[in-house]
Design a protein around this motif. Structure first.
Motif: not given
Length: 59
Positions: A17-24
């Motif tokens: 849940l604390h992971a960074a969001g995915f950047d395309r």
């Protein structure tokens, strides 16, 4: 000991849940050299397909 394993399980379950969001990733333009090699590969594939066709029809 049971309480410690439950706490560790809860912490490890909450870690994603604390992971960074995915950047395309942004696609890069294809170079002219890559286009030439792709054209060569396409022609080689067509030649191989014709060779297989020729070998199969000979039998």
């Amino acid at each position: 000991m049971r309480f410690l394993s439950l706490v560790l399980l809860a912490v490890s379950a909450a870690a994603p849940l604390h992971a960074a969001g995915f950047d395309r990733p942004i696609p890069q333009a294809q170079s002219a050299t890559a286009e030439v090699w792709f054209a060569f590969a396409c022609l080689a594939l067509l030649a191989a397909l014709y060779a297989v066709h020729w070998l199969v029809t000979r039998r």
